[in-house]
Structure formats: structure tokens, C-alpha cells
Scaffold this active site. Sequence first.
Site, mmCIF file in Angstrom:
data_model
loop_
_atom_site.group_PDB
_atom_site.id
_atom_site.type_symbol
_atom_site.label_atom_id
_atom_site.label_comp_id
_atom_site.label_asym_id
_atom_site.label_seq_id
_atom_site.Cartn_x
_atom_site.Cartn_y
_atom_site.Cartn_z
ATOM 1 N N LYS A 65 0.802 -1.248 0.186
ATOM 2 C CA LYS A 65 0.046 -0.060 0.160
ATOM 3 C C LYS A 65 0.854 1.125 0.085
ATOM 4 C CE LYS A 65 -4.132 -2.027 2.010
ATOM 5 N NZ LYS A 65 -3.624 -3.469 2.540
ATOM 6 N N ARG A 217 -6.913 -16.184 7.318
ATOM 7 C CA ARG A 217 -7.134 -17.209 8.259
ATOM 8 C C ARG A 217 -8.016 -18.406 8.097
ATOM 9 N NH1 ARG A 217 -8.335 -12.276 11.934
ATOM 10 N NH2 ARG A 217 -9.113 -11.429 9.938
HETATM 11 O O1 C5P Z 1 -7.522 -13.596 7.476
HETATM 12 P P1 C5P Z 1 -8.197 -12.870 6.529
HETATM 13 O O2 C5P Z 1 -8.764 -13.667 5.475
HETATM 14 O O3 C5P Z 1 -9.369 -11.948 7.327
HETATM 15 O O4 C5P Z 1 -7.322 -11.871 5.743
HETATM 16 C C1 C5P Z 1 -7.480 -10.853 4.878
HETATM 17 C C2 C5P Z 1 -6.284 -10.360 4.132
HETATM 18 O O5 C5P Z 1 -6.932 -9.229 3.563
HETATM 19 C C3 C5P Z 1 -5.444 -9.604 5.302
HETATM 20 O O6 C5P Z 1 -4.123 -9.824 4.851
HETATM 21 C C4 C5P Z 1 -5.840 -8.252 5.369
HETATM 22 O O7 C5P Z 1 -4.947 -7.504 5.793
HETATM 23 C C5 C5P Z 1 -6.254 -7.938 3.880
HETATM 24 N N1 C5P Z 1 -7.331 -6.870 3.828
HETATM 25 C C6 C5P Z 1 -8.547 -6.992 4.381
HETATM 26 N N2 C5P Z 1 -9.485 -5.954 4.036
HETATM 27 C C7 C5P Z 1 -9.233 -5.158 3.365
HETATM 28 C C8 C5P Z 1 -7.837 -4.805 2.964
HETATM 29 C C9 C5P Z 1 -7.004 -6.019 2.913
HETATM 30 O O8 C5P Z 1 -8.657 -7.858 4.880
HETATM 31 N N3 C5P Z 1 -9.918 -4.047 3.119
#
Ligand code: C5P
Length: 240
Positions: A65, A217
Site C-alpha cells: 500500500k 485465516r
Molecule cells: O485472514 P483474512 O482472510 O481476514 O485476511 C484478509 C487479508 O486481506 C489480510 O491480509 C488483510 O490485511 C487484507 N485486507 C482486508 N481488508 C481490506 C484490505 C486488506 O482484510 N480492506
Amino acid sequence: MLEADARERVIVAIDCGRERALELADELAGHARWLKVGMTLFYAEGPQIVREMRERGFKVFLDLKLHDIPHQVRGAAEAAARTGADLLTIHGLGAGPMMAAAVDGASAAADGAERTTKVIAVTVLTSMDQQALASIGVTSPVAEEADRLARLASDNGVDGVVCSPQEAARMRELLGEGALVVTPGVRPAGAALGDQSRVATPSEAIASGASHIVVGRPITGADDPVGAFEAIVAELVERA
Ligand code: C5P
């Protein structure tokens, strides 16, 4: 959707330390095609972690970013692209010249060959609501601001956007067929939400126009990460 295509659409976010990240990469090799390296892992381990994932055969989404003056962003994008990252994020709020500089930097890393690092823009962070925007002097509605930044990104040579599954259809409509529309906030039916609130299933996100989905996750925290990944692929094959 064909299985090979489904595998290409799922990006696994490995938000953990180096050791666990490499362990997950070894487990997922031969199954997943993409890993996402975020700021925490990158700032702890540096460009080497991207190279290590590339050496294991993964495409890497480097989620840094970037947001600075164009000169800095050009240099940072070039350095990031030289790690072999396939996808890099920047902030749309950096405006047109900064976004164009990021694309320029990524192109420079190709040393005259065709650019291989795609650049995508974050429009409005999903953690920001109308009140948060107002606090920094932005009074237009969130959706309008996201549209404006997405158009600006596209006009400056950026390859697409990161957005929530809820925004994917609008972004696809705005940016056209060829654009990358990458959506986190994806949860297979029945998976724990964690700190995500407005979520979509993998097939819903793809049906809304996402080119790629980011899932962390539900895969990395599963007892059987490969099984969790394969279940997502199977859902896409069946429903998308
Ligand atoms: O573990 P999870 O599926 O929630 O991970 C989602 C990933 O996407 C993380 O790396 C998070 O930082 C990223 N992300 C997000 N929402 C956003 C932008 C990025 O969850 N709006």
C-alpha cells in the site's frame, strides 16, 4: 469454473512470522498458486521473503500500500518489482502522478521487457467510514470517493483495484473486463468471521466480478490448510 482457473483466483494471505509462512508455503505448494505478503511480514523479513516464496513457485501479491511523493513511490515500486512480486498495492489517495509513478517504477524493473508486476490501487480503506472520511476533509459519500479514485487509477495506467466483495460489481462495471478486481473479506460458508464484518463466500465474490479473492485465516488457521484451500477451489469449480 475450471479447476486450474479456480486455483489461479485464490490468493492466500500469510499474515504470520517467517517460519510459519515458509511452513505454510511448503504445505500449500502444488495446491495454491498465489500467496499474499503483507506489510508486517515484509517489514520484518525484507525482500528476501518474497524471493523465497517465488523460489517455491508461488506468485506473490506484495501488499505494501505505497503512498508517498511520486519520486519515492517510483523507486519503491521498482525495488518491490525487482523482488519478482507479481502484484503490488498502492493508495489511490496518492493521486494521479503518484499512481503513474508506481506503474513507471514497476515497468523500469522489467529492464526494457514487458512489465510483469501488476499494480492495483486501494480506493477507500474498508476500515474507513463516512465519519472517518469527513475527519480528513472528504465530504463526498464513500462510494463516490471509491469510484473517483478507481477511475483516477485506471486513467493513470493502474491495472485494477482492491475492494470489498460488496464493491466488486461496481468496480467491474467501472473498470471493464480486463481490470484486476481483488477482494479480501471472503469467508467460505460456515467459516469464522474473525474481525471481518461484511463478507462474501468465494463464489459470491467471483460472481460479483472479482478476478481474485484473498483468503487468510480460514486457510492459514485451519487444522488442515491444504484441505481448507481445496474446499474453496471445489466451491469455485462447483458454483462459479
Ligand atoms: O485472514 P483474512 O482472510 O481476514 O485476511 C484478509 C487479508 O486481506 C489480510 O491480509 C488483510 O490485511 C487484507 N485486507 C482486508 N481488508 C481490506 C484490505 C486488506 O482484510 N480492506
